[in-house]
Design a protein around this motif. Structure first.
Motif, short mmCIF file in Angstrom:
data_model
loop_
_atom_site.label_atom_id
_atom_site.label_comp_id
_atom_site.label_asym_id
_atom_site.label_seq_id
_atom_site.Cartn_x
_atom_site.Cartn_y
_atom_site.Cartn_z
N THR A 117 0.85 -1.19 0.00
CA THR A 117 0.00 0.00 0.00
C THR A 117 0.88 1.24 0.00
OG1 THR A 117 -0.09 0.17 2.41
CG2 THR A 117 -1.75 -1.24 1.35
N VAL A 125 -2.84 -1.15 -9.69
CA VAL A 125 -3.54 -1.60 -8.49
C VAL A 125 -3.87 -3.08 -8.65
CG1 VAL A 125 -5.59 -1.32 -7.06
CG2 VAL A 125 -4.51 0.69 -8.09
N GLU A 161 -6.78 -4.81 -2.59
CA GLU A 161 -6.81 -4.00 -1.39
C GLU A 161 -6.21 -4.79 -0.24
OE1 GLU A 161 -10.73 -2.52 -0.70
OE2 GLU A 161 -10.55 -1.01 -2.28
N SER A 162 -5.74 -4.07 0.77
CA SER A 162 -4.98 -4.70 1.85
C SER A 162 -5.85 -5.47 2.83
CB SER A 162 -4.18 -3.64 2.62
OG SER A 162 -5.05 -2.70 3.20
N ARG A 169 -11.07 -2.58 5.10
CA ARG A 169 -10.51 -1.27 4.80
C ARG A 169 -10.87 -0.88 3.38
NH1 ARG A 169 -4.36 -0.83 5.91
NH2 ARG A 169 -4.90 1.36 5.58
N ARG A 170 -11.24 0.36 3.19
CA ARG A 170 -11.59 0.86 1.87
C ARG A 170 -10.92 2.21 1.65
NH1 ARG A 170 -12.59 -3.62 1.03
NH2 ARG A 170 -14.61 -4.60 0.67
N ASN A 178 -5.95 4.61 0.61
CA ASN A 178 -4.85 4.13 1.42
C ASN A 178 -4.81 2.60 1.52
OD1 ASN A 178 -3.95 6.70 1.95
ND2 ASN A 178 -5.16 6.91 3.83
N ALA A 179 -5.92 1.94 1.14
CA ALA A 179 -5.97 0.48 1.24
C ALA A 179 -5.55 -0.19 -0.06
CB ALA A 179 -7.37 0.03 1.63
N LYS A 180 -5.39 0.58 -1.12
CA LYS A 180 -5.04 -0.02 -2.41
C LYS A 180 -3.65 -0.64 -2.37
CE LYS A 180 -7.87 3.02 -5.31
NZ LYS A 180 -7.85 4.07 -6.36
#
Length: 374
Positions: A27, A57, A60-61, A65-66, A69-71
């Motif tokens: 991320t 991308v 997501e982590s 989380r959305r 910042n979670a990508k």
């Protein structure tokens, strides 16, 4: 003098790409933590790398989380495709991967001088072409070849040395002629050392020597985390080392009489037979007298290297090092301790037969990324 903004951006981009290569998708927050860069700087470099087609991308982590910042960002793996070849005296092994090193197809085939030079070369090249086709790869970006013999440090070419099969020398030229790809060649022992340094037994070492104990005998020298090839590319030609217990002295044209005579596979097999053991199972039999005798031989060569380089660590690789494992390594270390005042740890390879091919892939990956990454 401070770096210019463009130079600083290039340094930051390369640092981020290396982290993504080594650690996988990250991320933006993880990139910030690992690079020490500010949040805006990381955001800018991510957008630059996405715009250049190097990063995208990949997910997501976490499900809880959305948002931006979670990508998870990862290298675009199909930006380039690579191949690695391990060229032995009687066989060739091939792997084809994407830019991050994910295997797409692998193959191996017997190849030898008995086929004739032209036929042997064609078999090896065809094996690579068919493996790439099976992987769905139309064009290879970089191909790295691991082979016995000396590599000229000035030209990067395989030198015409005594005992090297004629088809080995011809193979490199044909690959360069037939493939729209960069073709690199490196000594097999050096590639094994690169793999052990990056992913294997020497991962925690900046200084070590790898002893290659197979049909041939050689060494690779790594000091300060860098492979040292020597003025003529011959650093580590330990098979020519004059040692006691041989039939005579080696010469400029042959290593009979050198350490090769004590440590090559044929010598190990003969030693096993002298102890009443079958060569195929001798190294794994746990036969103490045989292992002690072999350890004494190997320690003689290791002691000579240690006395000059003081590497602190010796890795036993090749067929004998792999099969002997840590039991043989421990016995060599015990003998070495009695021969040298320089404390030296002796370890067995952790990559085994895959070390050369893995080292060739790392070499291809590094070269491709140096060209593709800004």
């Amino acid at each position: 003098m401070a770096a210019s903004p463009s130079t600083a951006r290039a340094i930051n981009d390369r640092l981020a790409l290396r982290l993504l290569q080594d650690e996988g998708p990250l991320t933006a927050a993880q990139l910030k933590t690992r690079t020490g860069l500010s949040r805006p700087t990381v955001a800018d470099l991510v957008e630059r790398l996405r715009g250049s087609g190097l990063v995208h991308v990949v997910g997501e982590s976490g499900a809880d989380r959305r948002g931006p910042n979670a990508k998870l960002y990862g290298i675009v793996a199909d930006r380039a495709h690579l191949a690695a070849l391990d060229v032995r005296t009687r066989s060739v092994s091939v792997t084809v991967t994407d830019l991050v090193g994910t295997p797409l197809a692998e193959a191996a085939a017997p190849v030898g001088d008995a086929d004739g030079t032209g036929t042997a070369v064609e078999r090896a090249v065809t094996l690579l072409e068919r493996t790439a086709k099976r992987a769905g790869v139309a064009r290879l970006h970089t191909v790295a070849v691991g082979a016995p013999g000396l590599i000229d440090p000035a030209t990067g070419e395989l030198r015409d040395s005594t005992g090297l099969p004629a088809w080995h020398r011809r193979l490199i030229g044909v690959l360069q002629e037939r493939l729209p790809a960069r073709v690199l060649v490196e000594n097999e022992t050096n590639l094994a050392a690169l793999a052990e340094l990056r992913e294997g037994a020497a991962g925690d070492r900046d200084d070590f020597v790898l002893l290659w104990l197979g049909q041939g005998v050689g060494a690779a020298v790594v000091l300060g985390g860098r492979l040292r090839r020597g003025a003529s590319g011959g650093a580590g030609e330990i098979g020519f080392l004059p040692v006691p217990g041989t039939s005579g002295l080696p010469s400029a044209t042959g290593c009979d009489g050198g350490f090769h005579e004590l440590a090559c596979v044929a010598a190990v097999d003969a030693l096993a037979a002298a102890h009443g053991l079958a060569p195929a199972t001798a190294l794994t039999s746990g036969h103490g007298p045989f292992l002690d005798a072999l350890a004494h031989r190997l320690a003689i060569g290791a002691a000579a290297v240690v006395s000059v380089l003081d590497p602190g660590c010796v890795v036993l690789a090749g067929e004998t090092g792999h099969q002997g494992g840590q039991e043989l390594a421990a016995r060599v270390e015990a003998v070495l301790t009695s021969l040298s005042p320089l404390r030296t740890e002796v370890r067995a390879t952790t990559l085994g037969d895959a070390a050369v091919l893995r080292g060739a892939l790392l070499r291809a990956r590094d070269a491709a990324q140096d060209e593709l990454f800004p």
